[in-house]
Design a protein around this motif. Structure first.
Motif, PDB file in Angstrom:
ATOM      1  N   SER A  32      10.523 -12.309 -10.161  1.00 36.60           N
ATOM      2  CA  SER A  32       9.706 -11.352 -10.474  1.00 36.60           C
ATOM      3  C   SER A  32       8.524 -11.495  -9.832  1.00 36.60           C
ATOM      4  N   ALA A  33       7.919 -12.742  -9.724  1.00 35.01           N
ATOM      5  CA  ALA A  33       6.553 -12.967  -9.333  1.00 35.01           C
ATOM      6  C   ALA A  33       6.559 -12.724  -7.608  1.00 35.01           C
ATOM      7  N   ALA A  34       7.541 -13.072  -6.903  1.00 36.01           N
ATOM      8  CA  ALA A  34       7.800 -12.668  -5.544  1.00 36.01           C
ATOM      9  C   ALA A  34       7.872 -11.202  -5.377  1.00 36.01           C
ATOM     10  N   MET A  35       8.621 -10.692  -6.379  1.00 36.65           N
ATOM     11  CA  MET A  35       8.596  -9.139  -5.921  1.00 36.65           C
ATOM     12  C   MET A  35       7.380  -8.242  -6.275  1.00 36.65           C
ATOM     13  N   ASN A  36       6.458  -8.825  -7.295  1.00 37.58           N
ATOM     14  CA  ASN A  36       5.537  -8.288  -7.472  1.00 37.58           C
ATOM     15  C   ASN A  36       4.353  -8.443  -6.568  1.00 37.58           C
ATOM     16  N   GLN A  37       4.516  -9.493  -5.710  1.00 39.02           N
ATOM     17  CA  GLN A  37       3.645  -9.880  -4.735  1.00 39.02           C
ATOM     18  C   GLN A  37       4.026  -9.092  -3.725  1.00 39.02           C
ATOM     19  N   PHE A  38       5.152  -8.922  -3.266  1.00 40.28           N
ATOM     20  CA  PHE A  38       5.669  -8.077  -2.050  1.00 40.28           C
ATOM     21  C   PHE A  38       5.223  -6.555  -2.542  1.00 40.28           C
ATOM     22  N   LEU A  39       5.247  -6.235  -3.532  1.00 37.77           N
ATOM     23  CA  LEU A  39       5.087  -4.856  -3.820  1.00 37.77           C
ATOM     24  C   LEU A  39       3.563  -4.619  -3.731  1.00 37.77           C
ATOM     25  N   THR A  40       2.615  -5.464  -4.142  1.00 38.86           N
ATOM     26  CA  THR A  40       1.188  -5.517  -3.851  1.00 38.86           C
ATOM     27  C   THR A  40       0.954  -5.583  -2.582  1.00 38.86           C
ATOM     28  N   ALA A  41       1.516  -6.447  -1.706  1.00 41.27           N
ATOM     29  CA  ALA A  41       1.307  -6.529  -0.376  1.00 41.27           C
ATOM     30  C   ALA A  41       1.475  -5.106   0.232  1.00 41.27           C
ATOM     31  N   ALA A  42       2.612  -4.322   0.027  1.00 44.82           N
ATOM     32  CA  ALA A  42       2.956  -3.017   0.371  1.00 44.82           C
ATOM     33  C   ALA A  42       1.959  -1.993   0.060  1.00 44.82           C
ATOM     34  N   ARG A  43       1.444  -2.100  -1.125  1.00 45.71           N
ATOM     35  CA  ARG A  43       0.467  -0.982  -1.619  1.00 45.71           C
ATOM     36  C   ARG A  43      -0.773  -1.365  -0.775  1.00 45.71           C
TER      37      ARG A  43
ATOM     38  N   VAL B  91     -11.581  -1.737   8.120  1.00 38.22           N
ATOM     39  CA  VAL B  91     -10.221  -1.298   7.557  1.00 38.22           C
ATOM     40  C   VAL B  91      -9.278  -1.952   8.559  1.00 38.22           C
ATOM     41  N   ASN B  92      -9.415  -1.886   9.829  1.00 42.78           N
ATOM     42  CA  ASN B  92      -8.286  -2.242  10.760  1.00 42.78           C
ATOM     43  C   ASN B  92      -8.124  -3.965  10.508  1.00 42.78           C
ATOM     44  N   ARG B  93      -9.202  -4.510  10.322  1.00 41.60           N
ATOM     45  CA  ARG B  93      -9.121  -6.110  10.115  1.00 41.60           C
ATOM     46  C   ARG B  93      -8.234  -6.196   8.637  1.00 41.60           C
ATOM     47  N   GLU B  94      -8.508  -5.641   7.960  1.00 43.22           N
ATOM     48  CA  GLU B  94      -7.974  -5.591   6.694  1.00 43.22           C
ATOM     49  C   GLU B  94      -6.397  -5.258   6.576  1.00 43.22           C
ATOM     50  N   ALA B  95      -6.034  -4.071   7.442  1.00 46.52           N
ATOM     51  CA  ALA B  95      -4.859  -3.810   7.644  1.00 46.52           C
ATOM     52  C   ALA B  95      -3.989  -4.906   8.302  1.00 46.52           C
ATOM     53  N   ALA B  96      -4.788  -5.399   9.301  1.00 46.09           N
ATOM     54  CA  ALA B  96      -3.993  -6.607  10.046  1.00 46.09           C
ATOM     55  C   ALA B  96      -3.394  -7.859   9.170  1.00 46.09           C
ATOM     56  N   ARG B  97      -4.452  -8.090   8.369  1.00 41.19           N
ATOM     57  CA  ARG B  97      -4.324  -9.274   7.404  1.00 41.19           C
ATOM     58  C   ARG B  97      -3.198  -8.715   6.356  1.00 41.19           C
ATOM     59  N   TYR B  98      -3.141  -7.478   5.933  1.00 42.50           N
ATOM     60  CA  TYR B  98      -2.273  -7.133   5.045  1.00 42.50           C
ATOM     61  C   TYR B  98      -0.753  -6.736   5.472  1.00 42.50           C
ATOM     62  N   GLN B  99      -0.865  -6.554   6.798  1.00 55.05           N
ATOM     63  CA  GLN B  99       0.565  -6.526   7.663  1.00 55.05           C
ATOM     64  C   GLN B  99       1.006  -7.810   7.768  1.00 55.05           C
ATOM     65  N   ALA B 100       0.194  -8.988   8.024  1.00 54.88           N
ATOM     66  CA  ALA B 100       0.786  -9.992   8.369  1.00 54.88           C
ATOM     67  C   ALA B 100       1.108 -10.763   6.841  1.00 54.88           C
TER      68      ALA B 100
ATOM     69  N   ALA C 289      -4.615   0.695   3.323  1.00 52.98           N
ATOM     70  CA  ALA C 289      -5.331   0.222   4.427  1.00 52.98           C
ATOM     71  C   ALA C 289      -5.060   1.144   5.682  1.00 52.98           C
ATOM     72  N   GLN C 290      -3.873   1.507   5.679  1.00 53.92           N
ATOM     73  CA  GLN C 290      -3.270   2.178   6.858  1.00 53.92           C
ATOM     74  C   GLN C 290      -3.849   3.649   6.630  1.00 53.92           C
ATOM     75  N   GLN C 291      -3.861   4.176   5.267  1.00 52.24           N
ATOM     76  CA  GLN C 291      -4.227   5.380   4.876  1.00 52.24           C
ATOM     77  C   GLN C 291      -5.723   5.692   5.488  1.00 52.24           C
ATOM     78  N   SER C 292      -6.390   4.714   4.835  1.00 47.79           N
ATOM     79  CA  SER C 292      -8.066   4.530   5.201  1.00 47.79           C
ATOM     80  C   SER C 292      -8.310   4.649   6.649  1.00 47.79           C
ATOM     81  N   ALA C 293      -7.407   3.864   7.152  1.00 49.09           N
ATOM     82  CA  ALA C 293      -7.618   4.087   8.938  1.00 49.09           C
ATOM     83  C   ALA C 293      -7.751   5.298   9.340  1.00 49.09           C
ATOM     84  N   ARG C 294      -6.657   5.761   8.902  1.00 53.36           N
ATOM     85  CA  ARG C 294      -6.272   7.183   9.421  1.00 53.36           C
ATOM     86  C   ARG C 294      -7.453   8.245   9.103  1.00 53.36           C
TER      87      ARG C 294
END
Length: 343
Positions: A142-153, A81-90, A158-163
């Protein structure tokens, strides 16, 4: 006017007082005599209680092993999960920079009231909470916005799973501490009872208590073939004789009972469950009247296991304070034998 009591009256009173004192002393002696006469437990009762403690110890030991296994799995999940969180964070940070540029341009053109939230917030949950701001931006993005929101989700998830995993690990560690204290308490009770028994009596009351020709230690070695997986498992078990018992240990320097059987079969290339109950319930059963080397034997409600090595002997990691040993399938082992399985 007071009259002086007669001498006979005085003696009568003194006699009565003396009689009461004697009676009191007699009662005290009687009570003490009853207390002193409280029967001590018989050898059979001590052995029975010791058997109960052995079973409890094995049960708690297997629960300890289960908690250890769950903790190890949780550690692996947390690392993932931490590896996933780091990837999503980047990814989130990269997208945030891009969206901030888009927002700044929109603001300059008068299409966005304020880009401040997007420009300053590094919290993906806050971005999701204020995602309506993104809807004010140009439809061309709109495509960039959707990607940004997806990255945020993804980052938020991942952060919630880690906790959650981290909190679970804290609970597991507390569970381990509780189990370890219980094991230590049970072991102290066992040692108190064992002190009341002779070596011969101990042999009948607990695993690892055998003495004399029925027990061998580091002098035993395997000289048989190793062409089959069962033979390889037996050869591995022989090589561990003399190593200490330790709760939760699976080698290479120490073992508990199910850790030894699991490791023996792992050395033969066969994966079996870690816990004694799972080994005895999930592997194919075989008759205890037709045992073969490599079979796993279950004892005391399957809370304890050992590996049969042929000739009426098994190799076992018995209990704290004992070493892995080769013992005869007799005494405690014979009386507590529940069944056998073959990996």
């Amino acid at each position: 006017m007071h009259t002086r009591p007669s001498v006979s009256a005085i003696f009568r009173r003194r006699g009565a007082a003396t009689a009461v004192s004697v009676l009191a002393v007699g009662l005290a002696v009687s009570v003490c005599g009853v207390a002193a006469a409280t029967p001590q437990p018989t050898i059979a009762q001590v052995q029975h209680r010791l058997n109960q403690l052995n079973t409890q110890t094995d049960q708690v030991g297997q629960q300890y092993d289960q908690a250890m296994q769950e903790l190890a799995s949780a550690s692996q999940r947390l690392a993932l999960v931490n590896r996933e969180a780091a990837r999503y964070q980047a990814r989130f940070q990269t997208m945030r920079v891009a969206i901030a540029q888009i927002a700044a341009t929109a603001y300059e053109e008068g299409n966005l009231t304020s880009p401040a939230a997007l420009l300053t917030s590094g919290d993906p949950q806050q971005i999701l909470n204020q995602s309506s701001i993104l809807l004010e931006l140009s439809a061309n993005n709109s495509a960039a916005m959707n990607q940004f929101l997806t990255a945020a989700r993804q980052l938020t998830g991942a952060q919630q799973s880690a906790r959650r995993v981290d909190a679970g690990m804290v609970a597991l560690k507390n569970n381990l501490s509780t189990r370890k204290r219980s094991l230590a308490k049970l072991r102290a009770q066992q040692e108190t009872l064992l002190a009341q028994l002779t070596p011969a009596q101990q042999a009948a009351a607990s695993p690892g208590g055998q003495t004399g020709p029925s027990k061998t230690t580091t002098t035993s070695s395997y000289k048989g073939p190793t062409s089959t997986q069962a033979e390889k498992a037996v050869a591995f078990a022989y090589a561990q004789i003399g190593k200490p018992y330790e709760w939760g240990a699976t080698g290479p320097g120490s073992f508990d009972c199910s850790g030894l059987t699991m490791s023996a079969w792992a050395a033969a290339g066969v994966s079996i469950p870690r816990i004694s109950y799972a080994q005895m319930s999930q592997l194919p059963s075989v008759s205890t009247s037709a045992l073969e080397p490599g079979d796993i034997l279950g004892f005391a409600g399957n809370s304890h296991v050992g590996i049969y090595v042929g000739g009426g002997y098994l190799i076992d990691a018995p209990q704290t304070g004992e070493d892995v040993e080769k013992v005869a399938l007799s005494g405690w082992y014979q009386s507590e034998l529940d069944g056998a399985v073959q990996p």
